[in-house]
Write an enzyme that holds these catalytic residues in place. Sequence first.
Site, PDB file in Angstrom:
ATOM      1  N   ASP A  26     -45.375 -18.450  55.049  1.00 31.33           N
ATOM      2  CA  ASP A  26     -44.876 -19.210  53.916  1.00 31.33           C
ATOM      3  C   ASP A  26     -45.938 -20.230  53.479  1.00 31.33           C
ATOM      4  O   ASP A  26     -46.471 -20.966  54.316  1.00 31.33           O
ATOM      5  CB  ASP A  26     -43.580 -19.918  54.322  1.00 31.33           C
ATOM      6  CG  ASP A  26     -42.811 -20.443  53.125  1.00 31.33           C
ATOM      7  OD1 ASP A  26     -42.997 -19.895  52.020  1.00 31.33           O
ATOM      8  OD2 ASP A  26     -42.038 -21.396  53.294  1.00 31.33           O
ATOM      9  N   TYR A  43     -47.591 -23.349  50.802  1.00 30.72           N
ATOM     10  CA  TYR A  43     -47.266 -24.734  50.370  1.00 30.72           C
ATOM     11  C   TYR A  43     -48.295 -25.041  49.287  1.00 30.72           C
ATOM     12  O   TYR A  43     -49.288 -25.708  49.537  1.00 30.72           O
ATOM     13  CB  TYR A  43     -47.415 -25.640  51.595  1.00 30.72           C
ATOM     14  CG  TYR A  43     -47.193 -27.126  51.424  1.00 30.72           C
ATOM     15  CD1 TYR A  43     -45.947 -27.640  51.083  1.00 30.72           C
ATOM     16  CD2 TYR A  43     -48.238 -28.022  51.666  1.00 30.72           C
ATOM     17  CE1 TYR A  43     -45.758 -29.018  50.983  1.00 30.72           C
ATOM     18  CE2 TYR A  43     -48.050 -29.397  51.571  1.00 30.72           C
ATOM     19  CZ  TYR A  43     -46.802 -29.889  51.222  1.00 30.72           C
ATOM     20  OH  TYR A  43     -46.609 -31.248  51.133  1.00 30.72           O
ATOM     21  N   HIS A  89     -44.859 -30.018  43.763  1.00 29.65           N
ATOM     22  CA  HIS A  89     -44.041 -30.101  44.980  1.00 29.65           C
ATOM     23  C   HIS A  89     -44.721 -31.016  46.002  1.00 29.65           C
ATOM     24  O   HIS A  89     -44.082 -31.882  46.607  1.00 29.65           O
ATOM     25  CB  HIS A  89     -43.832 -28.696  45.552  1.00 29.65           C
ATOM     26  CG  HIS A  89     -43.146 -28.653  46.879  1.00 29.65           C
ATOM     27  ND1 HIS A  89     -41.874 -29.128  47.081  1.00 29.65           N
ATOM     28  CD2 HIS A  89     -43.558 -28.178  48.095  1.00 29.65           C
ATOM     29  CE1 HIS A  89     -41.518 -28.952  48.359  1.00 29.65           C
ATOM     30  NE2 HIS A  89     -42.527 -28.385  48.991  1.00 29.65           N
ATOM     31  N   GLU A 120     -35.105 -24.420  49.137  1.00 28.06           N
ATOM     32  CA  GLU A 120     -36.401 -24.454  48.455  1.00 28.06           C
ATOM     33  C   GLU A 120     -36.482 -23.248  47.540  1.00 28.06           C
ATOM     34  O   GLU A 120     -36.303 -22.106  47.981  1.00 28.06           O
ATOM     35  CB  GLU A 120     -37.567 -24.450  49.459  1.00 28.06           C
ATOM     36  CG  GLU A 120     -37.778 -25.800  50.129  1.00 28.06           C
ATOM     37  CD  GLU A 120     -39.059 -25.884  50.959  1.00 28.06           C
ATOM     38  OE1 GLU A 120     -39.647 -24.824  51.271  1.00 28.06           O
ATOM     39  OE2 GLU A 120     -39.463 -27.017  51.287  1.00 28.06           O
ATOM     40  N   GLU A 180     -38.334 -20.534  45.915  1.00 28.71           N
ATOM     41  CA  GLU A 180     -39.602 -19.832  46.102  1.00 28.71           C
ATOM     42  C   GLU A 180     -39.470 -18.408  45.584  1.00 28.71           C
ATOM     43  O   GLU A 180     -38.378 -17.933  45.296  1.00 28.71           O
ATOM     44  CB  GLU A 180     -39.964 -19.753  47.598  1.00 28.71           C
ATOM     45  CG  GLU A 180     -40.101 -21.085  48.295  1.00 28.71           C
ATOM     46  CD  GLU A 180     -40.785 -20.988  49.653  1.00 28.71           C
ATOM     47  OE1 GLU A 180     -41.445 -19.959  49.916  1.00 28.71           O
ATOM     48  OE2 GLU A 180     -40.650 -21.950  50.433  1.00 28.71           O
ATOM     49  N   ASP A 193     -36.062 -20.797  50.975  1.00 30.10           N
ATOM     50  CA  ASP A 193     -36.514 -21.249  52.293  1.00 30.10           C
ATOM     51  C   ASP A 193     -35.666 -22.459  52.700  1.00 30.10           C
ATOM     52  O   ASP A 193     -36.097 -23.606  52.597  1.00 30.10           O
ATOM     53  CB  ASP A 193     -38.006 -21.610  52.187  1.00 30.10           C
ATOM     54  CG  ASP A 193     -38.581 -22.101  53.495  1.00 30.10           C
ATOM     55  OD1 ASP A 193     -38.074 -21.690  54.555  1.00 30.10           O
ATOM     56  OD2 ASP A 193     -39.538 -22.896  53.449  1.00 30.10           O
ATOM     57  N   ARG A 204     -34.208 -31.169  56.547  1.00 30.98           N
ATOM     58  CA  ARG A 204     -35.264 -32.172  56.363  1.00 30.98           C
ATOM     59  C   ARG A 204     -35.348 -33.169  57.507  1.00 30.98           C
ATOM     60  O   ARG A 204     -36.449 -33.634  57.836  1.00 30.98           O
ATOM     61  CB  ARG A 204     -35.043 -32.923  55.046  1.00 30.98           C
ATOM     62  CG  ARG A 204     -35.121 -32.045  53.819  1.00 30.98           C
ATOM     63  CD  ARG A 204     -36.446 -31.315  53.707  1.00 30.98           C
ATOM     64  NE  ARG A 204     -36.469 -30.474  52.505  1.00 30.98           N
ATOM     65  CZ  ARG A 204     -37.399 -29.553  52.270  1.00 30.98           C
ATOM     66  NH1 ARG A 204     -38.366 -29.332  53.150  1.00 30.98           N
ATOM     67  NH2 ARG A 204     -37.356 -28.835  51.163  1.00 30.98           N
ATOM     68  N   GLN A 250     -37.004 -31.442  60.292  1.00 28.98           N
ATOM     69  CA  GLN A 250     -38.408 -31.225  59.923  1.00 28.98           C
ATOM     70  C   GLN A 250     -39.237 -32.486  60.145  1.00 28.98           C
ATOM     71  O   GLN A 250     -40.340 -32.428  60.699  1.00 28.98           O
ATOM     72  CB  GLN A 250     -38.503 -30.770  58.462  1.00 28.98           C
ATOM     73  CG  GLN A 250     -39.910 -30.357  58.053  1.00 28.98           C
ATOM     74  CD  GLN A 250     -39.996 -29.868  56.612  1.00 28.98           C
ATOM     75  OE1 GLN A 250     -39.005 -29.832  55.888  1.00 28.98           O
ATOM     76  NE2 GLN A 250     -41.206 -29.502  56.190  1.00 28.98           N
ATOM     77  N   LYS A 283     -37.026 -24.690  59.527  1.00 27.22           N
ATOM     78  CA  LYS A 283     -37.094 -23.579  58.578  1.00 27.22           C
ATOM     79  C   LYS A 283     -36.542 -22.289  59.187  1.00 27.22           C
ATOM     80  O   LYS A 283     -36.222 -21.352  58.454  1.00 27.22           O
ATOM     81  CB  LYS A 283     -38.554 -23.328  58.189  1.00 27.22           C
ATOM     82  CG  LYS A 283     -39.302 -24.526  57.647  1.00 27.22           C
ATOM     83  CD  LYS A 283     -38.965 -24.783  56.200  1.00 27.22           C
ATOM     84  CE  LYS A 283     -39.933 -25.782  55.593  1.00 27.22           C
ATOM     85  NZ  LYS A 283     -39.743 -25.870  54.134  1.00 27.22           N
ATOM     86  N   THR A 306     -33.697 -17.773  56.005  1.00 32.46           N
ATOM     87  CA  THR A 306     -34.440 -17.634  54.753  1.00 32.46           C
ATOM     88  C   THR A 306     -33.774 -16.507  53.988  1.00 32.46           C
ATOM     89  O   THR A 306     -33.722 -15.375  54.479  1.00 32.46           O
ATOM     90  CB  THR A 306     -35.916 -17.277  55.020  1.00 32.46           C
ATOM     91  OG1 THR A 306     -36.530 -18.333  55.754  1.00 32.46           O
ATOM     92  CG2 THR A 306     -36.674 -17.050  53.712  1.00 32.46           C
ATOM     93  N   THR A 357     -42.534 -23.576  47.801  1.00 32.31           N
ATOM     94  CA  THR A 357     -41.677 -24.139  46.764  1.00 32.31           C
ATOM     95  C   THR A 357     -42.430 -24.236  45.439  1.00 32.31           C
ATOM     96  O   THR A 357     -43.590 -24.640  45.415  1.00 32.31           O
ATOM     97  CB  THR A 357     -41.198 -25.540  47.183  1.00 32.31           C
ATOM     98  OG1 THR A 357     -40.639 -25.448  48.480  1.00 32.31           O
ATOM     99  CG2 THR A 357     -40.159 -26.087  46.216  1.00 32.31           C
ATOM    100  N   GLU A 361     -37.681 -30.128  36.884  1.00 30.26           N
ATOM    101  CA  GLU A 361     -38.271 -28.940  37.513  1.00 30.26           C
ATOM    102  C   GLU A 361     -38.584 -29.186  38.991  1.00 30.26           C
ATOM    103  O   GLU A 361     -39.643 -28.797  39.486  1.00 30.26           O
ATOM    104  CB  GLU A 361     -39.517 -28.501  36.733  1.00 30.26           C
ATOM    105  CG  GLU A 361     -39.160 -28.038  35.311  1.00 30.26           C
ATOM    106  CD  GLU A 361     -40.358 -27.536  34.523  1.00 30.26           C
ATOM    107  OE1 GLU A 361     -40.170 -26.656  33.663  1.00 30.26           O
ATOM    108  OE2 GLU A 361     -41.493 -28.023  34.761  1.00 30.26           O
TER     109      GLU A 361
END
Lengths: 425, 425
Positions: free
Chosen positions: B124, B126, B131, B199, B201, B233, B237, B240, B253, B257, B351, B365
């Site tokens: 995945d 980033y 973002h 998220e 994606e 995803d 938080r 995380q 995570k 998914t 994301t 957005e």
Amino acid sequence: MSGPPPILNQAPFTLENLPYGVISSSQNSTPHCATAIGIHAIDLCKYAETREFNFDSVKDGQLVANALKQSTLNEFAALPAKLRQQLRSKIQDDLRQGMVPIKCLVPLSDVKMHLPMKTGGYSDFYTSLEHCQNCSGEMTSSKTFNIPKNWFYAPSVYNSRVSSVVPTPTDIRRPKGVYFKDGMDGTPEYGPSQKLDFELEMGYFISKPVPYGERMPIASAKEHIFGFVLLNDWSARDHQLFEMRPLGPFHSKGFGTSISNWIVPMEALEPYSCSPKNVQDPPPFEHLTWPGKADGALDIKLSIKLVRNGKTHELSKSNLKYLYWTPYQQLTHHAGAGCGMETGDLIGTGTISGSGTDSQGRKTELGCLYEAERTKTDVVPLENAKYNGYLEDGDEIVLEGWCEDAEGKVVLGFGECRGKILPAN
Amino acid sequence: MSGPPPILNQAPFTLENLPYGVISSSQNSTPHCATAIGIHAIDLCKYAETREFNFDSVKDGQLVANALKQSTLNEFAALPAKLRQQLRSKIQDDLRQGMVPIKCLVPLSDVKMHLPMKTGGYSDFYTSLEHCQNCSGEMTSSKTFNIPKNWFYAPSVYNSRVSSVVPTPTDIRRPKGVYFKDGMDGTPEYGPSQKLDFELEMGYFISKPVPYGERMPIASAKEHIFGFVLLNDWSARDHQLFEMRPLGPFHSKGFGTSISNWIVPMEALEPYSCSPKNVQDPPPFEHLTWPGKADGALDIKLSIKLVRNGKTHELSKSNLKYLYWTPYQQLTHHAGAGCGMETGDLIGTGTISGSGTDSQGRKTELGCLYEAERTKTDVVPLENAKYNGYLEDGDEIVLEGWCEDAEGKVVLGFGECRGKILPAN
């Protein structure tokens, strides 16, 4: 530093061991399940066809026999532990009584080894206190702490790359990647790693799955482990320093992970249960607390050798019981968020370092060369190495592991975990 | 904010789309390959048995027919792109001419969807600038920079957990894990996530493999992508924030998914090639520079909806072309250290956020709720939510995606990516 006794190089595969692997040979080029005894492999597919498995029921025997006819050990590992134990007892009895048919024996010198299991997930831990103490700081880009607080409350772990797990003795290509030329946040450049390293680890394969969305209590962690191998988590330290923020290691680990080829089953390792070397402070959360007596670790001795220009150098030694977080705690934590664990999943213990020193006070239990750089320890013969004390093209790293009885006699070994560095292409 | 046009909910599966999936139904409970048109699936296994595939050679036709008889799309995706294109053309011709046998059609309402491919690796990225700008700081525990320097020199990526990838509409169990009760390095506690997030994606599946130890030039990146799906995803938080140092996300995570079930093939998406929204500064390394004209991105419109207490709320919108690092750059980087890419591997784009605002200057957005918290944006109706503006038990998140022609008419859609939050157990 003594390394493993010479006998290990001849016969790590004793009656007390009987590890599982997947072999092919000049007689049968299709990968098939096997065990090893002395200097021979036993073709378990043929063995299952030849010997009668009179287990608790005919059906049980058929289940085992069918599992042994597969090209990986997954189906066998997924069987109930009792059935696997019954097969192990039968092989031991047959060996003691000379009843293993000669047509099932293949000289190990004629054997090609394959990955023993089909692996869906490969995760790698970071749970040796000494390793973290020796490494912390630079990688986490913080000057305000040595080891982050979270490390002491749950075993730290990342997902690694399944497609890069290779059997011994696969060559490892020096990877290309991005690195900071002049230290952290210096000029980024793209090129071959200049700081190629190994990591002394062990790995364990999952037997009984944990379904997606479920957890398991730590008391049953053992039931989910099929067995252990040696594992070398090759690492490109310059690429790692570049990419660690904020998502952790990726390319710096994903170009190759070597394992030893024979899985030593839990049944063989249980007699070496022991207390972990470290007392956990703070005490772990209840769900990570090992129940009952203090036998949550395994006493497995480890060594690292470097072969350079045809000469073998002993670099370091260690022991699985040095880990701060035991494999059972690791596995319980891993399954704890419901990610699902499948038969064949591989878990790396993380680098296993110790605090031992020699008569001159020099550290003798470093699990990788990065620790030597960070702690300014000369690891003979790397002091004159081209790559700042890191691996050169052509270098071979050999990991070994074994268990001893109370008198210090070697009872079983893991065979070698070996790989050689090829130049970047 | 308008969201996708209503017609999409009825018929995202147009002649220009023809996505691939794996279905079962009341007629045939074994998972099998399919495509979708309008309100029907076409059973491609039956189609291959019924229609003659007169491709360049009889052998080519047999290769395609055999691949379509498998229970995943892996064998089909691994075929040369030319053969897949020939099948696509034949289905389109047959549909135009009414030559698809009625016995191959299954109402989508009678269809159960399965994971479309057997996946060996799931990574995945980033790589959305907006973002990262909205998120940086807390997770990286640094006050001295917003986005680390390395981010601008190579697409940032981590390995994620294959066993937790689930098809739409699998329910997602709120995970338990360790979190700091009183903010970073506060009191560690173990319990259900209090900050459950989504998220937005997209994901893409690998067709042609890249062998272990090899790289691929960016110019051939497209050939290695089978097609795209929507991907959520799910992220805890609080867990995380606890676990990020230094190894990156794991449990936060790895509990789930979600993907949309139909893979929209590259052949359908090529007409929507466009320039990326962002100009890369600094310019990328040569091996990550897209050759020729400025069409290295894809114009795919995206939206996020929340269903709470039976009411649907539009939360946000976005576009795949907003990514700073394009999928082709991502894939080239991914394969660059020789990790090997296999048919069926899944890559998450990371994301996808944008910089759009509404008439009151409020951000419209944002790709996840964490961004809303960090940027102090009220995302109606979450302002009154129990969990500090995060997801509640029973909430459903629905992602949608579609492509429009030059006049703004919807040409194809991805169907939904949907999942509902179950309470912790």
